[in-house]
Design a protein around this motif. Structure first.
Motif, PDB file in Angstrom:
ATOM      1  N   ARG A  63       0.841  -1.224   0.000  1.00  0.00           N
ATOM      2  CA  ARG A  63       0.000   0.000   0.000  1.00  0.00           C
ATOM      3  C   ARG A  63       0.865   1.260   0.000  1.00  0.00           C
ATOM      4  O   ARG A  63       0.401   2.334  -0.363  1.00  0.00           O
ATOM      5  CB  ARG A  63      -0.915   0.016   1.233  1.00  0.00           C
ATOM      6  N   PHE A  64       2.086   1.105   0.453  1.00  0.00           N
ATOM      7  CA  PHE A  64       3.026   2.228   0.496  1.00  0.00           C
ATOM      8  C   PHE A  64       3.880   2.201  -0.771  1.00  0.00           C
ATOM      9  O   PHE A  64       4.549   1.205  -1.055  1.00  0.00           O
ATOM     10  CB  PHE A  64       3.928   2.132   1.725  1.00  0.00           C
ATOM     11  N   SER A  65       3.833   3.276  -1.510  1.00  0.00           N
ATOM     12  CA  SER A  65       4.624   3.336  -2.737  1.00  0.00           C
ATOM     13  C   SER A  65       5.191   4.733  -2.897  1.00  0.00           C
ATOM     14  O   SER A  65       4.772   5.670  -2.225  1.00  0.00           O
ATOM     15  CB  SER A  65       3.773   2.974  -3.952  1.00  0.00           C
ATOM     16  N   GLY A  66       6.147   4.847  -3.772  1.00  0.00           N
ATOM     17  CA  GLY A  66       6.742   6.148  -3.990  1.00  0.00           C
ATOM     18  C   GLY A  66       7.257   6.280  -5.396  1.00  0.00           C
ATOM     19  O   GLY A  66       7.232   5.318  -6.185  1.00  0.00           O
ATOM     20  N   ARG A  67       7.704   7.463  -5.704  1.00  0.00           N
ATOM     21  CA  ARG A  67       8.359   7.676  -6.979  1.00  0.00           C
ATOM     22  C   ARG A  67       9.202   8.926  -6.880  1.00  0.00           C
ATOM     23  O   ARG A  67       9.017   9.756  -5.983  1.00  0.00           O
ATOM     24  CB  ARG A  67       7.344   7.801  -8.112  1.00  0.00           C
ATOM     25  N   GLN A  68      10.108   9.043  -7.826  1.00  0.00           N
ATOM     26  CA  GLN A  68      10.971  10.218  -7.886  1.00  0.00           C
ATOM     27  C   GLN A  68      10.969  10.741  -9.311  1.00  0.00           C
ATOM     28  O   GLN A  68      11.029   9.969 -10.273  1.00  0.00           O
ATOM     29  CB  GLN A  68      12.391   9.881  -7.445  1.00  0.00           C
ATOM     30  N   SER A  72      14.384  15.333  -9.110  1.00  0.00           N
ATOM     31  CA  SER A  72      14.673  14.730  -7.795  1.00  0.00           C
ATOM     32  C   SER A  72      13.540  14.880  -6.784  1.00  0.00           C
ATOM     33  O   SER A  72      13.608  14.284  -5.715  1.00  0.00           O
ATOM     34  CB  SER A  72      15.974  15.268  -7.175  1.00  0.00           C
ATOM     35  N   ARG A  73      12.531  15.634  -7.107  1.00  0.00           N
ATOM     36  CA  ARG A  73      11.373  15.706  -6.209  1.00  0.00           C
ATOM     37  C   ARG A  73      10.748  14.314  -6.088  1.00  0.00           C
ATOM     38  O   ARG A  73      10.799  13.515  -7.031  1.00  0.00           O
ATOM     39  CB  ARG A  73      10.361  16.706  -6.744  1.00  0.00           C
ATOM     40  N   SER A  74      10.180  14.052  -4.927  1.00  0.00           N
ATOM     41  CA  SER A  74       9.642  12.720  -4.696  1.00  0.00           C
ATOM     42  C   SER A  74       8.234  12.809  -4.119  1.00  0.00           C
ATOM     43  O   SER A  74       7.875  13.786  -3.450  1.00  0.00           O
ATOM     44  CB  SER A  74      10.549  11.944  -3.733  1.00  0.00           C
ATOM     45  N   GLU A  75       7.455  11.809  -4.396  1.00  0.00           N
ATOM     46  CA  GLU A  75       6.130  11.661  -3.812  1.00  0.00           C
ATOM     47  C   GLU A  75       6.010  10.288  -3.182  1.00  0.00           C
ATOM     48  O   GLU A  75       6.604   9.307  -3.662  1.00  0.00           O
ATOM     49  CB  GLU A  75       5.045  11.821  -4.887  1.00  0.00           C
ATOM     50  N   MET A  76       5.216  10.241  -2.124  1.00  0.00           N
ATOM     51  CA  MET A  76       4.910   8.980  -1.473  1.00  0.00           C
ATOM     52  C   MET A  76       3.398   8.827  -1.451  1.00  0.00           C
ATOM     53  O   MET A  76       2.677   9.790  -1.164  1.00  0.00           O
ATOM     54  CB  MET A  76       5.440   8.976  -0.044  1.00  0.00           C
ATOM     55  N   ASN A  77       2.941   7.654  -1.775  1.00  0.00           N
ATOM     56  CA  ASN A  77       1.508   7.395  -1.818  1.00  0.00           C
ATOM     57  C   ASN A  77       1.155   6.259  -0.859  1.00  0.00           C
ATOM     58  O   ASN A  77       1.875   5.250  -0.796  1.00  0.00           O
ATOM     59  CB  ASN A  77       1.086   7.026  -3.247  1.00  0.00           C
ATOM     60  N   VAL A  78       0.079   6.443  -0.141  1.00  0.00           N
ATOM     61  CA  VAL A  78      -0.432   5.368   0.704  1.00  0.00           C
ATOM     62  C   VAL A  78      -1.885   5.137   0.304  1.00  0.00           C
ATOM     63  O   VAL A  78      -2.699   6.075   0.332  1.00  0.00           O
ATOM     64  CB  VAL A  78      -0.355   5.692   2.202  1.00  0.00           C
ATOM     65  N   SER A  79      -2.203   3.920  -0.097  1.00  0.00           N
ATOM     66  CA  SER A  79      -3.567   3.605  -0.502  1.00  0.00           C
ATOM     67  C   SER A  79      -4.292   2.852   0.615  1.00  0.00           C
ATOM     68  O   SER A  79      -3.657   2.319   1.527  1.00  0.00           O
ATOM     69  CB  SER A  79      -3.558   2.768  -1.784  1.00  0.00           C
TER      70      SER A  79
END
Lengths: 114, 113
Positions: A63-68, A72-79
Motif C-alpha cells: 500500500r506504500f509506494s513512492g516515486r521520484q 529529484s522531487r519525490s512523492e509517497m503514496n499510501v492507498s
C-alpha cells in the motif's frame, strides 16, 4: 540554500482513502528517503530513491509506494489508509546514494487517520 | 543485518551538567555511525558522523562522540548542557554491505534550569 520541503504539513484522512505526500529535496541532492515515525515504532525506513529508481525498500506493505521525478522531487503514496498509518512521515535528501551519506530531513507531514 | 540500541528512553539533567547518551550497535564490521537531534515539531538534524579514523569525533553545538569498537558503542557527550539542548536524540547505523540506515528508538533529553 533552501532545506528539504515537505507538503502538506498536516493531513486528516479517513480509513480507506488514499493520500499523496510530496518532498522537494535540497537543490543538487539526488537521493530521497522516506521514513515513518510513530511513538511506538520510532523511525522506520520506507524506501530510498536515487535518479528516479528505487534503491532500497523497508518492510512495509505494498500500500506504500513512492516515486521520484527527474528534478529529484519525490512523492509517497499510501492507498487504502488504515488507522495504524497515522504517523509523522519524514523525507530526507542526500547528495548521493548510500548509507554513509548524511541525511537532511524535512519537518515532516503529520498524517492523522480518523 | 545491523541493529542499534539506545538503552535510555528518557534522561533528565540540570543545565550546566555533563551529558552522555548511550548507543550500542550490532554489525559484523565497522558501520557508518551518526547522531541526529530532533526538536519538537521538526525533522532531524545531523549532529556528527563517524566513518573511520580518529575515534573521537566533534560535531555541532558542542557535542562529541566516541567510537569504541570493543564495546560496539558510539556514545554522545557534551560537557555542559544548555536548556536549548532539550530534544530527542537518535543514533543511526549504516551498513556498508546492504546500504541500509537504521535508527535507534531515541533518547528524550529533558533539561532543568
Amino acid at each position: 540554500k533552501a532545506g528539504v520541503t515537505q507538503t502538506p504539513r498536516y493531513l486528516i484522512k479517513t480509513r480507506g482513502q488514499q493520500v499523496t505526500l510530496s518532498c522537494s529535496p535540497i537543490s543538487g541532492h539526488r537521493s530521497v528517503s522516506w521514513y515513518q515515525q510513530t511513538p511506538g515504532q520510532g523511525l522506520q525506513f520506507l524506501f530510498e530513491y536515487f535518479s528516479e529508481t528505487q534503491r532500497n525498500k523497508g518492510n512495509f506493505p505494498g500500500r506504500f509506494s513512492g516515486r521520484q521525478f527527474s528534478n529529484s522531487r519525490s512523492e509517497m503514496n499510501v492507498s487504502t489508509l488504515e488507522l495504524g498509518d497515522s504517523a509523522l512521515y519524514l523525507c530526507a535528501s542526500s547528495l548521493g546514494a548510500g548509507s554513509y551519506q548524511p541525511q537532511h530531513f524535512g519537518d515532516g507531514t503529520r498524517l492523522s487517520i480518523l | 543485518a545491523q541493529s542499534v540500541t539506545q538503552p535510555d528512553i528518557h534522561i533528565t539533567v540540570s543545565e550546566g551538567a555533563s551529558l552522555e547518551l548511550r548507543c550500542n550497535y550490532s554489525y559484523g564490521a565497522t558501520p557508518y555511525l551518526f547522531w541526529y537531534v530532533q526538536s519538537p515539531g521538526q525533522g532531524l538534524q545531523l549532529l556528527l558522523k563517524y566513518f573511520s579514523g580518529d575515534t573521537l569525533v566533534q560535531g555541532i553545538k558542542g557535542f562529541e562522540a566516541e567510537f569504541k569498537r570493543s564495546q560496539s558503542s558510539f556514545n554522545l557527550r557534551k560537557p555542559s548542557v544548555h536548556w536549548s539542548d532539550a530534544a530527542e536524540y537518535f543514533c543511526a547505523v549504516g551498513a556498508r554491505d546492504t546500504d541500509k540506515l537504521i535508527f535507534g528508538t531515541g533518547t528524550r533529553l529533558q533539561v532543568f534550569p
